[in-house]
Design an enzyme around this catalytic site. Structure first.
Site: not given
Ligand code: NBP
Length: 483
Positions: A15, A78, A132, A134, A186, A189-190, A193, A264, A291
């Protein structure tokens, strides 16, 4: 068909975060990146859209594992929770001792500790890594907070350093500590934030209501602040958001957005854990609560319907914006001081050797709370890692002392004008609590002893005591053998 083990790193979960991280990895010299996603269409789409990345696409998890050179290293990106566990199980089944599984998602650090414990007997390394920044950070350079074993970091360190943001020539990554340390930091950090965003929101509200400035003028104030000690990513984007005009209505963007903020959950985790650790993180808690209050439209409407006369707005004198800047800065120092206190307490509870100066350094670039004053925090902890609070460090002590008159004026002005400032107010109360000669906690101890015989300590003698409140009101010592 046999797949050749050509990739030095793999990403599972494509994703937005995983795709961007994979592209970032592929753009660095020396990396060959294998990619896999549960739904193969996502893998195909990414590979087709980015031929320049030279991805090794794996439709099945078996192909993915086969495409990794040893020690196999896979980053899971994921959805946190069940998705992460599902992928971990698939990899553990196929990996060998010495291979490394990295969870780069937003896992709860307690889950990371449990997962590491579960996987350790297999000889496979499991590293929870906080990332971190995004979507954009993932692509261009995030701030990275790796946990896990020192041994796994030998392999991971160079890979993560290659993709991290760079601040003053240093990559924003450091081995934070073992097992869940990275995800813990992390989480904090959040939490910080949340506090930072709330404080900026309060500054905006004051400039708008009391200061009488329109959003575009406040954008100018923020842009100006971004050239000084308040310089930070959040101040920078705030100026941009305030300058935005809604294309449909021509109104300021900020005026057409519903004033109910969501979350979240990492802020809640921070507060829950801080409560558990006994660390006052009022700035973060108030931000989480603010919030929550914003998202109670029925209660807000009910109180508004009472039609209670609102207080008249106080006059904003010529130095008003300057006062708001000082209040913001001082409150921000408090929020960061509280966040670092939580890191110290977490490190103690979970046995992590966390270097606060290094954490401050890796937050200088890539992440959402990146800010000029993190340099000052790094300096403070480098000079004396054992200071009782950041507020004691000479630079911050001076900044807060010099800003305190303005801080008090702003909190008073807000209260008199009926403007909610839970962030500014709680930060000032926290500072005043630390600075007070005596706190009413003495009376609270008396109350606890009165109704619950909880005992108290005295200012003039060692030991613990209890007053016979329902008897003759004499005092007995409770820590001696006779009692
Ligand atoms: P999402 O959190 O929206 O998750 C989607 C991904 O998880 C897809 O690849 C999906 O596969 C996979 N997935 C799921 Br849902 N269930 C699964 C399972 N049972 N087995 C295998 N794959 C599975 O993706 P994202 O927004 O890219 O975030 C990824 C991670 O990064 C999350 O933990 C999120 O909290 C974190 N994050 C961090 C930040 C940051 O700023 N650091 C920002 C946003 C997110 P599919 O395509 O087959 O459905």
């Amino acid at each position: 068909m046999t797949t050749r083990a050509t990739a030095n790193i793999g990403v599972v979960g494509l994703a937005v975060m995983g795709a961007n991280l994979a592209r970032n990895l592929a753009s660095r010299e020396g990396n060959t990146v294998a990619v896999h996603n549960r739904t193969p269409a996502r893998t195909a789409e990414l590979v087709a859209a980015h031929p320049e990345a030279g991805f090794v696409a794996a439709e099945s998890i078996d192909d993915f594992v086969a495409s990794l050179a040893r020690p196999r290293t896979a980053i899971i990106m994921v959805q946190a929770g069940a998705g992460t566990d599902a992928v971990i199980d698939q990899l553990v089944e196929r990996f060998e001792p010495g291979d490394i599984i990295v969870d780069g998602g937003n896992a709860n650090f307690q889950d990371t500790i449990a997962r590491e414990r579960r996987i350790a007997p297999t000889g496979i390394h499991f590293a929870g890594v906080g990332i971190s920044g995004g979507e954009e950070g993932a692509l261009k350079g995030p701030s990275i907070m790796p946990g896990g074993s020192a041994e796994s970091y030998e392999t991971l360190g160079p890979i993560l350093s290659s993709i991290a943001a760079v601040a003053d020539g240093e990559p924003c990554v450091t081995h934070v500590g073992t097992d869940g340390a990275g995800h813990f930091v992390k989480m904090i950090h959040n939490g910080i934030e949340y506090a930072d965003m709330q404080l900026i929101g309060e500054a905006y509200d004051l400039l708008r209501t009391v200061g009488g400035l329109e959003p575009h003028a406040i954008a100018d104030v923020f842009a100006q602040w971004n050239k000084g000690p308040l310089e930070s990513y959040l101040i920078e984007i705030t100026a941009e958001i305030l300058r935005q005009v809604d294309p449909g209505t021509g109104k300021p963007f900020v005026d057409v957005v519903l004033d109910q903020a969501g979350s979240k959950g990492t802020g809640v985790w921070t507060v829950q854990n801080a409560l558990d650790l006994g660390v006052p993180v009022g700035g973060i808690a108030e931000a989480v609560f603010a919030r929550a209050v914003s998202s109670k439209p029925d209660q807000r409407a009910a109180v508004r319907r009472l039609g209670i006369a609102r207080p008249a707005l106080q006059e904003a004198g010529p130095g008003f914006a300057e006062d708001v800047a000082k209040a913001l800065y001082a409150s921000k120092v408090v929020a960061y001081a509280q966040g670092f206190d939580a890191i110290i307490a977490g490190a103690e509870r979970y046995g992590w050797d966390i270097h606060k100066d290094r954490v401050a350094r890796i937050w200088r670039g890539g992440c959402i709370i990146r800010a000029r004053f993190l340099d000052r925090i790094a300096e403070a902890y480098t000079e004396d890692p054992n200071i009782a609070t950041l507020l004691e460090a000479p630079y911050f002590a001076r900044a807060v002392t010099e800003g305190q008159d303005a801080w008090r004026r702003i909190v008073a002005t807000a209260a008199r004008s009926g403007i909610p400032v839970p962030g500014f107010g709680s930060a000032l109360s926290y500072y005043d609590s630390l600075a007070a000669d005596r706190l009413p906690a003495a009376l609270v101890q008396g109350q606890r002893d009165f109704f619950g015989a909880h005992t108290y300590r005295r200012t003039d003698q060692e030991g613990t005591f209890h007053t016979l409140w329902s008897g003759d009101r004499g005092e007995v010592r409770t820590d001696t053998a006779s009692h």
